[in-house]
Design a protein around this motif. Structure first.
Motif, mmCIF file in Angstrom:
data_model
loop_
_atom_site.group_PDB
_atom_site.id
_atom_site.type_symbol
_atom_site.label_atom_id
_atom_site.label_comp_id
_atom_site.label_asym_id
_atom_site.label_seq_id
_atom_site.Cartn_x
_atom_site.Cartn_y
_atom_site.Cartn_z
ATOM 1 N N GLU A 228 23.389 92.581 59.429
ATOM 2 C CA GLU A 228 23.719 91.282 60.206
ATOM 3 C C GLU A 228 23.592 89.821 59.351
ATOM 4 O O GLU A 228 24.195 88.878 59.760
ATOM 5 C CB GLU A 228 22.867 91.176 61.405
ATOM 6 N N PRO A 229 22.969 90.004 58.322
ATOM 7 C CA PRO A 229 22.600 88.418 57.714
ATOM 8 C C PRO A 229 23.835 87.517 57.505
ATOM 9 O O PRO A 229 23.759 86.325 57.690
ATOM 10 C CB PRO A 229 21.859 88.783 56.352
ATOM 11 N N THR B 84 22.403 87.307 66.605
ATOM 12 C CA THR B 84 22.971 87.419 65.269
ATOM 13 C C THR B 84 22.005 88.286 64.189
ATOM 14 O O THR B 84 22.262 89.631 63.817
ATOM 15 C CB THR B 84 23.504 86.326 64.330
ATOM 16 N N TYR B 85 20.861 87.631 64.059
ATOM 17 C CA TYR B 85 19.880 87.896 62.914
ATOM 18 C C TYR B 85 18.601 87.452 63.335
ATOM 19 O O TYR B 85 18.646 86.042 63.944
ATOM 20 C CB TYR B 85 20.355 87.765 61.790
#
Length: 200
Positions: free
Chosen positions: A147-148, A187-188
């Protein structure tokens, strides 16, 4: 003459942006099937979760396994699997596409900042996009199915919409910036800071 010069300048800027994006895509998609080698256990976990979503009846907003994983990439992966079939390359291509799209998003942010603040150097957006296109860490995280890489994309879109809203004073752009900020926490973990950046 002045309008012609502005038009030519805009066309030249967009042509350069297209070239930068093409190079960025090459660095993120080339030999994605073998570089990096193997399939990381984080990628495997998220792929399995995406397959469970496609099987039906399983739609969490947060995935508890693997020490906790935010949902956005897993749902994007499930969509890609549904469209193109389930494979490690398809999963990595989702992240590579997000990484590539971050370059025009960052260009847009820089361009909006240029338009709003005359003291900023011309070409800020192009310079920022070109630098990000070749940054080792961004290339690396854009080639692995985790995800990053989603955070810079959402952050750039959030910032661009916010600066455009400040410049044009139109509620739509503030709403879109808020929507991006709201997406950030999915997201992260670093994305959870995005609403605080907008508030600041």
């Amino acid at each position: 003459m002045r309008l012609t010069g502005l038009h030519n300048g805009r066309v030249g800027r967009l042509a350069l942006l297209l070239l930068i994006c093409t190079l960025a895509a090459g660095l993120r998609f080339y030999r994605l099937d073998i570089v990096p080698p193997g399939f990381h256990h984080d990628e495997a976990f998220e792929a399995v979760e995406a397959l469970k979503i496609l099987a039906g009846g399983y739609y969490p907003l947060f995935f508890r396994g693997n020490f906790g994983v935010d949902a956005a990439l897993i749902y994007l992966t499930a969509l890609a699997f549904a469209l193109f079939g389930a494979s490690p390359v398809v999963m990595r291509a989702v992240v590579a596409l997000c990484g590539t799209l971050t370059i025009p998003a960052l260009y847009w942010l820089g361009h909006e900042m240029e338009q709003s603040e005359p003291r900023l150097p011309r070409g800020l957006g192009l310079a920022a996009g070109a630098i990000l296109a070749g940054l080792y860490w961004h290339i690396t995280f854009s080639r692995v199915g985790i995800e990053p890489a989603l955070v810079p994309l959402v952050a750039a879109l959030m910032g661009a919409c916010l600066w455009r809203g400040l410049r044009l004073r139109r509620p739509l752009w503030f709403a879109l910036s808020g929507a991006c900020a709201g997406l950030g926490p999915y997201t992260y973990p670093a994305g959870r800071l995005l609403p605080f950046l907008v508030a600041g």
